[in-house]
Design a protein around this motif. Structure first.
Motif, PDB file in Angstrom:
ATOM      1  N   SER A   1      -0.679  -5.844 -10.737  1.00 14.58           N
ATOM      2  CA  SER A   1      -1.707  -4.824 -10.938  1.00 14.58           C
ATOM      3  C   SER A   1      -1.482  -3.675  -9.968  1.00 14.58           C
ATOM      4  O   SER A   1      -0.785  -3.818  -8.952  1.00 14.58           O
ATOM      5  CB  SER A   1      -3.106  -5.411 -10.724  1.00 14.58           C
ATOM      6  OG  SER A   1      -3.280  -5.861  -9.406  1.00 14.58           O
ATOM      7  N   LEU A   2      -2.079  -2.557 -10.296  1.00 16.97           N
ATOM      8  CA  LEU A   2      -2.034  -1.369  -9.444  1.00 16.97           C
ATOM      9  C   LEU A   2      -3.460  -0.859  -9.303  1.00 16.97           C
ATOM     10  O   LEU A   2      -4.141  -0.583 -10.294  1.00 16.97           O
ATOM     11  CB  LEU A   2      -1.143  -0.291 -10.047  1.00 16.97           C
ATOM     12  CG  LEU A   2      -0.933   0.970  -9.190  1.00 16.97           C
ATOM     13  CD1 LEU A   2      -0.167   0.613  -7.923  1.00 16.97           C
ATOM     14  CD2 LEU A   2      -0.179   2.038  -9.997  1.00 16.97           C
ATOM     15  N   LYS A   3      -3.929  -0.755  -8.049  1.00 19.41           N
ATOM     16  CA  LYS A   3      -5.289  -0.327  -7.788  1.00 19.41           C
ATOM     17  C   LYS A   3      -5.273   0.960  -6.972  1.00 19.41           C
ATOM     18  O   LYS A   3      -4.371   1.189  -6.169  1.00 19.41           O
ATOM     19  CB  LYS A   3      -6.064  -1.407  -7.021  1.00 19.41           C
ATOM     20  CG  LYS A   3      -6.201  -2.712  -7.773  1.00 19.41           C
ATOM     21  CD  LYS A   3      -6.968  -3.749  -6.954  1.00 19.41           C
ATOM     22  CE  LYS A   3      -8.427  -3.323  -6.750  1.00 19.41           C
ATOM     23  NZ  LYS A   3      -9.202  -4.381  -6.039  1.00 19.41           N
TER      24      LYS A   3
ATOM     25  N   GLN B   1       0.835  -1.194   0.000  1.00 19.39           N
ATOM     26  CA  GLN B   1       0.000   0.000   0.000  1.00 19.39           C
ATOM     27  C   GLN B   1       0.877   1.254   0.000  1.00 19.39           C
ATOM     28  O   GLN B   1       1.887   1.321   0.699  1.00 19.39           O
ATOM     29  CB  GLN B   1      -0.917   0.009   1.223  1.00 19.39           C
ATOM     30  CG  GLN B   1      -1.969  -1.092   1.202  1.00 19.39           C
ATOM     31  CD  GLN B   1      -2.904  -1.009   2.401  1.00 19.39           C
ATOM     32  OE1 GLN B   1      -2.750  -0.138   3.272  1.00 19.39           O
ATOM     33  NE2 GLN B   1      -3.866  -1.910   2.443  1.00 19.39           N
ATOM     34  N   PHE B   2       0.433   2.256  -0.792  1.00 15.38           N
ATOM     35  CA  PHE B   2       1.150   3.526  -0.893  1.00 15.38           C
ATOM     36  C   PHE B   2       0.198   4.658  -0.544  1.00 15.38           C
ATOM     37  O   PHE B   2      -0.624   5.073  -1.382  1.00 15.38           O
ATOM     38  CB  PHE B   2       1.697   3.728  -2.312  1.00 15.38           C
ATOM     39  CG  PHE B   2       2.715   2.717  -2.727  1.00 15.38           C
ATOM     40  CD1 PHE B   2       4.053   2.903  -2.423  1.00 15.38           C
ATOM     41  CD2 PHE B   2       2.331   1.573  -3.421  1.00 15.38           C
ATOM     42  CE1 PHE B   2       5.003   1.968  -2.827  1.00 15.38           C
ATOM     43  CE2 PHE B   2       3.263   0.652  -3.813  1.00 15.38           C
ATOM     44  CZ  PHE B   2       4.608   0.837  -3.518  1.00 15.38           C
ATOM     45  N   PRO B   3       0.244   5.156   0.701  1.00 15.46           N
ATOM     46  CA  PRO B   3      -0.603   6.302   1.061  1.00 15.46           C
ATOM     47  C   PRO B   3      -0.222   7.525   0.232  1.00 15.46           C
ATOM     48  O   PRO B   3       0.935   7.710  -0.151  1.00 15.46           O
ATOM     49  CB  PRO B   3      -0.290   6.522   2.539  1.00 15.46           C
ATOM     50  CG  PRO B   3       0.288   5.225   3.010  1.00 15.46           C
ATOM     51  CD  PRO B   3       1.025   4.661   1.842  1.00 15.46           C
ATOM     52  N   ILE B   4      -1.218   8.359  -0.049  1.00 15.62           N
ATOM     53  CA  ILE B   4      -0.963   9.558  -0.865  1.00 15.62           C
ATOM     54  C   ILE B   4      -1.285  10.835  -0.098  1.00 15.62           C
ATOM     55  O   ILE B   4      -1.374  11.919  -0.677  1.00 15.62           O
ATOM     56  CB  ILE B   4      -1.787   9.517  -2.169  1.00 15.62           C
ATOM     57  CG1 ILE B   4      -3.287   9.378  -1.854  1.00 15.62           C
ATOM     58  CG2 ILE B   4      -1.316   8.379  -3.055  1.00 15.62           C
ATOM     59  CD1 ILE B   4      -4.163   9.425  -3.091  1.00 15.62           C
ATOM     60  N   GLY B   5      -1.466  10.708   1.229  1.00 16.88           N
ATOM     61  CA  GLY B   5      -1.680  11.888   2.061  1.00 16.88           C
ATOM     62  C   GLY B   5      -3.067  12.488   1.963  1.00 16.88           C
ATOM     63  O   GLY B   5      -3.258  13.657   2.323  1.00 16.88           O
ATOM     64  N   LEU B   6      -4.058  11.724   1.503  1.00 17.05           N
ATOM     65  CA  LEU B   6      -5.438  12.222   1.399  1.00 17.05           C
ATOM     66  C   LEU B   6      -6.385  11.425   2.279  1.00 17.05           C
ATOM     67  O   LEU B   6      -7.550  11.208   1.949  1.00 17.05           O
ATOM     68  CB  LEU B   6      -5.904  12.170  -0.064  1.00 17.05           C
ATOM     69  CG  LEU B   6      -5.127  13.039  -1.062  1.00 17.05           C
ATOM     70  CD1 LEU B   6      -5.644  12.830  -2.469  1.00 17.05           C
ATOM     71  CD2 LEU B   6      -5.239  14.509  -0.663  1.00 17.05           C
ATOM     72  N   GLY B   7      -5.858  10.941   3.407  1.00 15.31           N
ATOM     73  CA  GLY B   7      -6.670  10.151   4.325  1.00 15.31           C
ATOM     74  C   GLY B   7      -6.388   8.667   4.188  1.00 15.31           C
ATOM     75  O   GLY B   7      -5.821   8.197   3.191  1.00 15.31           O
TER      76      GLY B   7
END
Length: 275
Positions: free
Chosen positions: A270-272, A215-221
């Motif tokens: 895959s990337l989701k 998982q890669f958080p993107i800083g939007l919650g």
């Protein structure tokens, strides 16, 4: 009880002479008749062990020891019936029987996802390793003949005589010779064979599926993030043979494995995006 039972009827008993003239109703051909008179029995011991979540590890393990019997019919009108006038003689191991079934599914999450060290949590956090391991008994099968020694016409199963141990001898349980073919013999003319339905078992099934998630958080919650997946089905590219050619009439391939039960290894990525 009262399951579908649909062998071919209006067949004569084994014997010499013209097949049509010996039928119970000689003015008719053989016919399929579905009746709700089939019987089957399933007995099993089932054990399940569950670990919900400890230090990021979750798993579910299950084992079943079972036996399934039927009187000749499974999956609708697909019947193993030899003598439709003697259902008890066809009662035995069903097509669906698998004596041993074991499976385990697990997920192991990285313990560093919430590390106080931001570098550690960024590099080592967010990973998850998942796997499914399956081991089961092989599929049952019956040795038959296509020569009609019973002289009954088509289309019921004609089982042969067992005259030895098919699991004895050198070179067996290989693709070229799964069983000892000399352990079987075609029955004498105008007689039924002594073999029971589904008396033999093919190669056991074993399979491992594995995947890695990140998982890669993107800083939007917490609900919005990218997830990368790398998945492998049949990770070790293991080959599981199908049941062998069990038609004694196939003189060149009798006892040989002609097909594969499972599928070759498959890899996918895959990337989701979750939101």
């Amino acid at each position: 009880r009262h399951e579908d039972w649909g062998p071919v009827m209006n067949v004569p008993q084994p014997g010499p002479g013209d097949v049509q003239a010996r039928r119970p109703y000689p003015y008719m051909l053989q016919q399929w008749f579905d009746q709700s008179v089939g019987n089957s029995r399933y007995n099993a011991l089932q054990v399940t062990v569950t670990e919900r979540s400890t230090h990021g590890v979750t798993f579910l393990a299950a084992y079943t020891l079972s036996h399934s019997n039927a009187d000749g019919c499974n999956l609708g009108a697909s019947c193993d019936s030899t003598n439709p006038y003697n259902k008890a003689g066809d009662y035995g191991t069903s097509d669906l029987n698998q004596k041993h079934v074991f499976s385990i599914a697990f997920t192991a999450k990285s313990p560093y996802s919430k590390s106080a060290n931001k570098l550690v949590s960024t590099v080592a956090g967010g990973w998850a390793l998942n796997g499914i391991v399956q081991v089961t008994s092989g599929k049952p099968y019956t040795v038959t003949t296509g020569n009609d020694p019973e002289n009954v016409g088509c289309c019921n199963q004609q089982r042969v005589n067992v005259v030895g141990d098919p699991n004895s001898g050198s070179g067996i349980h290989t693709q070229k010779q799964w069983f000892n073919p000399s352990a079987f013999a075609q029955q004498a003319p105008y007689t039924y064979g002594n073999e029971k339905p589904n008396q033999w078992v093919g190669q056991h099934w074993n399979n491992v599926d594995m995947s890695i998630f990140r998982q890669f958080p993107i800083g939007l919650g917490e609900e919005r993030y990218f997830e990368f997946r790398a998945e492998a089905f049949n990770l070790f590219n293991n080959v599981v043979f199908n049941t062998p050619d069990s038609n004694i009439s196939d003189t060149t391939t009798f006892g040989q494995i002609l097909s594969q039960w499972n599928t070759p290894r498959e890899l996918q990525m895959s990337l989701k995006f979750y939101y």
